[in-house]
Design a protein around this motif. Structure first.
Motif, PDB file in Angstrom:
ATOM      1  N   GLU A 243       8.617  -8.398  -0.476  1.00  0.00           N
ATOM      2  CA  GLU A 243       9.057  -9.543  -1.274  1.00  0.00           C
ATOM      3  C   GLU A 243       8.358 -10.828  -0.840  1.00  0.00           C
ATOM      4  O   GLU A 243       8.083 -11.700  -1.665  1.00  0.00           O
ATOM      5  CB  GLU A 243      10.573  -9.700  -1.153  1.00  0.00           C
ATOM      6  CG  GLU A 243      11.354  -8.552  -1.800  1.00  0.00           C
ATOM      7  CD  GLU A 243      12.855  -8.691  -1.609  1.00  0.00           C
ATOM      8  OE1 GLU A 243      13.255  -9.537  -0.771  1.00  0.00           O
ATOM      9  OE2 GLU A 243      13.617  -7.967  -2.268  1.00  0.00           O
ATOM     10  N   GLU A 244       8.061 -10.947   0.441  1.00  0.00           N
ATOM     11  CA  GLU A 244       7.440 -12.167   0.957  1.00  0.00           C
ATOM     12  C   GLU A 244       5.939 -12.234   0.676  1.00  0.00           C
ATOM     13  O   GLU A 244       5.405 -13.315   0.418  1.00  0.00           O
ATOM     14  CB  GLU A 244       7.676 -12.267   2.478  1.00  0.00           C
ATOM     15  CG  GLU A 244       9.128 -12.480   2.863  1.00  0.00           C
ATOM     16  CD  GLU A 244       9.306 -12.402   4.366  1.00  0.00           C
ATOM     17  OE1 GLU A 244       8.280 -12.247   5.075  1.00  0.00           O
ATOM     18  OE2 GLU A 244      10.458 -12.489   4.835  1.00  0.00           O
ATOM     19  N   THR A 245       5.267 -11.089   0.713  1.00  0.00           N
ATOM     20  CA  THR A 245       3.794 -11.104   0.687  1.00  0.00           C
ATOM     21  C   THR A 245       3.166 -10.662  -0.630  1.00  0.00           C
ATOM     22  O   THR A 245       1.995 -10.966  -0.870  1.00  0.00           O
ATOM     23  CB  THR A 245       3.248 -10.203   1.810  1.00  0.00           C
ATOM     24  OG1 THR A 245       3.725  -8.860   1.621  1.00  0.00           O
ATOM     25  CG2 THR A 245       3.684 -10.716   3.167  1.00  0.00           C
ATOM     26  N   LEU A 246       3.894  -9.925  -1.483  1.00  0.00           N
ATOM     27  CA  LEU A 246       3.310  -9.410  -2.721  1.00  0.00           C
ATOM     28  C   LEU A 246       4.011 -10.012  -3.940  1.00  0.00           C
ATOM     29  O   LEU A 246       5.114  -9.593  -4.290  1.00  0.00           O
ATOM     30  CB  LEU A 246       3.409  -7.875  -2.768  1.00  0.00           C
ATOM     31  CG  LEU A 246       2.727  -7.109  -1.623  1.00  0.00           C
ATOM     32  CD1 LEU A 246       2.905  -5.607  -1.808  1.00  0.00           C
ATOM     33  CD2 LEU A 246       1.236  -7.459  -1.552  1.00  0.00           C
TER      34      LEU A 246
ATOM     35  N   ALA B 283       8.009  -9.791  -9.161  1.00  0.00           N
ATOM     36  CA  ALA B 283       8.055  -9.972 -10.619  1.00  0.00           C
ATOM     37  C   ALA B 283       8.490  -8.714 -11.354  1.00  0.00           C
ATOM     38  O   ALA B 283       8.721  -8.752 -12.567  1.00  0.00           O
ATOM     39  CB  ALA B 283       6.681 -10.424 -11.121  1.00  0.00           C
ATOM     40  N   MET B 284       8.610  -7.616 -10.640  1.00  0.00           N
ATOM     41  CA  MET B 284       8.980  -6.355 -11.289  1.00  0.00           C
ATOM     42  C   MET B 284      10.479  -6.289 -11.580  1.00  0.00           C
ATOM     43  O   MET B 284      11.283  -6.914 -10.877  1.00  0.00           O
ATOM     44  CB  MET B 284       8.606  -5.168 -10.394  1.00  0.00           C
ATOM     45  CG  MET B 284       7.132  -4.825 -10.447  1.00  0.00           C
ATOM     46  SD  MET B 284       6.820  -3.311  -9.520  1.00  0.00           S
ATOM     47  CE  MET B 284       5.244  -2.834 -10.212  1.00  0.00           C
TER      48      MET B 284
ATOM     49  N   GLY C  86      10.643   0.891  -3.323  1.00  0.00           N
ATOM     50  CA  GLY C  86      11.365   1.009  -2.057  1.00  0.00           C
ATOM     51  C   GLY C  86      11.493   2.453  -1.617  1.00  0.00           C
ATOM     52  O   GLY C  86      11.359   2.772  -0.417  1.00  0.00           O
ATOM     53  N   LEU C  87      11.727   3.354  -2.570  1.00  0.00           N
ATOM     54  CA  LEU C  87      11.794   4.784  -2.244  1.00  0.00           C
ATOM     55  C   LEU C  87      10.468   5.297  -1.724  1.00  0.00           C
ATOM     56  O   LEU C  87      10.415   6.132  -0.808  1.00  0.00           O
ATOM     57  CB  LEU C  87      12.218   5.569  -3.486  1.00  0.00           C
ATOM     58  CG  LEU C  87      13.672   5.395  -3.950  1.00  0.00           C
ATOM     59  CD1 LEU C  87      13.900   6.158  -5.248  1.00  0.00           C
ATOM     60  CD2 LEU C  87      14.639   5.894  -2.867  1.00  0.00           C
ATOM     61  N   VAL C  88       9.369   4.802  -2.321  1.00  0.00           N
ATOM     62  CA  VAL C  88       8.045   5.206  -1.843  1.00  0.00           C
ATOM     63  C   VAL C  88       7.842   4.751  -0.397  1.00  0.00           C
ATOM     64  O   VAL C  88       7.345   5.508   0.448  1.00  0.00           O
ATOM     65  CB  VAL C  88       6.942   4.630  -2.759  1.00  0.00           C
ATOM     66  CG1 VAL C  88       5.560   4.882  -2.159  1.00  0.00           C
ATOM     67  CG2 VAL C  88       7.019   5.253  -4.143  1.00  0.00           C
TER      68      VAL C  88
END
Length: 401
Positions: free
Chosen positions: A28-31, A36-37, A46-48
């Motif tokens: 959340e901080e870096t991408l 935006a998703m 998150g599961l990945v």
């Protein structure tokens, strides 16, 4: 040594939840694209990430499981997720996961730090393999869909689904279209045809049916903002595009069908082009490529109903509706071997009057009767038009009292 590894494995399992939580926070901080998703997509990512951490622990326990454990990372991702994030974004995701894990476990031991590095390499290769297989499957599907669309255009069996199928192929043309038909080698460079066509501000659908090569060309309308290559005054005509593409065809006729308003109506252009290919050899001096409408006499003689209708609608009826005088002058001129003097004598007018009327004929229908080839087209139109059945007029209904 074995006891130390078992202790490290127990410690990794203990902190796996902590690593997953920290990874999500770092994402959340870096991408920016992650934030935006929609929530469902973020949950899948998150599961990945969690799967990647769990698979690393399983791999560290048994390094020989590399091939299947690395690939298992993406099993948690639904198909729509793989279509919604790019390979570059996937690698960014892997980098974040590896960075978080390495920062947390590397201080524990040098062995763990090296394990993270080796595993991150395997996961990167696994992700590339996933996207490569997806791209290959999409390429095969696109090829089948393109063949289906071209076949529907050739047979004229277009239905409600044709526009959606065309859109699924990434079609960029939003204006006029035309069909080019000729003969080509089975090893023709399809990709080069696409590049050549798009370089000229047009898009193309390609159908290779045995030795017959069918190109459905479309271009953007002038001033359109939807097309990738908007058309302008310098946009080449379909005939000029066909001339540039002629190098991809082998010996034999190349026929360009008439221009139609949009791709959905391309079956009319395809019908004319296919009929033209069948009779093109009857015109010894036919250019290459040749317009299907320049082969109207040969097509009409071969029984092409579209050619007969075109001759009547574009030549005979316009002249008849405009002026019987023009129609009579053209008849006389062609019957007298294109002699101005003989025509003038038969009509009892001055040769300049004949000349003026022929010029008017050219203005009305666009064909010039003074040329040998166009004179053949015009005479064919007059013959076919004169013997065509006159449509019966409907009787007028009397108003009810």
């Amino acid at each position: 040594m074995q006891q130390s590894k078992q202790q490290e494995l127990a410690w990794l399992r203990k902190i796996s939840g902590e690593l997953a939580t920290q990874t999500i926070a770092t994402l959340e901080e870096t991408l920016p694209w992650y934030g935006a998703m929609p929530p469902s997509r973020r949950s899948s990512i998150g599961l990945v990430a969690q799967s990647g951490i769990s698979s690393f622990i399983a791999w560290y326990e048994d390094p020989t499981s590399t091939p299947w454990v690395a690939a298992d990372v993406f099993d948690a991702a639904p198909r729509e997720l793989l279509r919604s994030i790019s390979l570059q974004e996937t690698l960014q995701l892997i980098r974040v996961v590896v960075t978080v894990v390495e920062a947390r476990v590397a201080p524990k031991s040098e062995q763990l730090r090296e394990a993270v590095m080796h595993y991150s390499r395997d996961v990167a290769f696994a992700s590339a393999d996933v996207y490569a297989r997806a791209a290959e499957a999409r390429g095969l599907w696109d090829a089948r869909l393109e063949a289906l669309v071209v076949d529907a255009i050739l047979t004229g069996e277009a239905d409600e689904e044709l526009p959606s199928r065309i859109a699924a192929l990434g079609w960029h043309g939003h204006g006029e279209a035309a069909v080019i038909v000729g003969t080509a080698d089975r090893n023709v460079d399809i990709d080069q045809i696409r590049r050549t066509t798009r370089h000229r501000g047009a898009d193309v659908l390609i159908g290779l049916q045995g030795k017959r090569l069918v190109l459905v060309i479309g271009r953007a309308e002038a001033g359109s903002q939807d097309g990738e290559h908007p058309a302008d005054d310098n946009t080449p005509s379909f005939h000029e595009i066909a001339e540039r593409l002629s190098e991809f065809f082998v010996d034999g006729p190349i026929v360009v069908g008439p221009t139609v308003p949009n791709l959905v109506e391309a079956s009319k252009s395809a019908h004319a082009a296919l009929a033209g290919v069948a009779v093109a050899r009857a015109w010894r001096a036919a250019p290459r490529p040749v317009a299907a409408d320049d082969l109207l006499p040969e097509r009409a003689l071969a029984g092409d109903s579209l050619a007969r209708a075109t001759l009547i609608e574009q030549i005979y009826q316009p002249l008849k509706s405009h002026s019987p005088e023009l129609l009579e002058t053209l008849w006389c001129y062609l019957d007298n071997g294109r002699s101005l003097e003989a025509t003038a004598r038969e009509l009892f007018v001055h040769p300049n009057t004949v000349r003026y009327r022929l010029k008017k004929v050219s203005e009305v229908i666009g064909w010039n009767a003074t040329g040998a080839r166009e004179a053949l087209i015009l005479q064919s139109a007059l013959i076919i038009g004169s013997i065509a059945p006159v449509p019966a007029k409907r009787p007028l209904r009397r108003p009810k009292a």
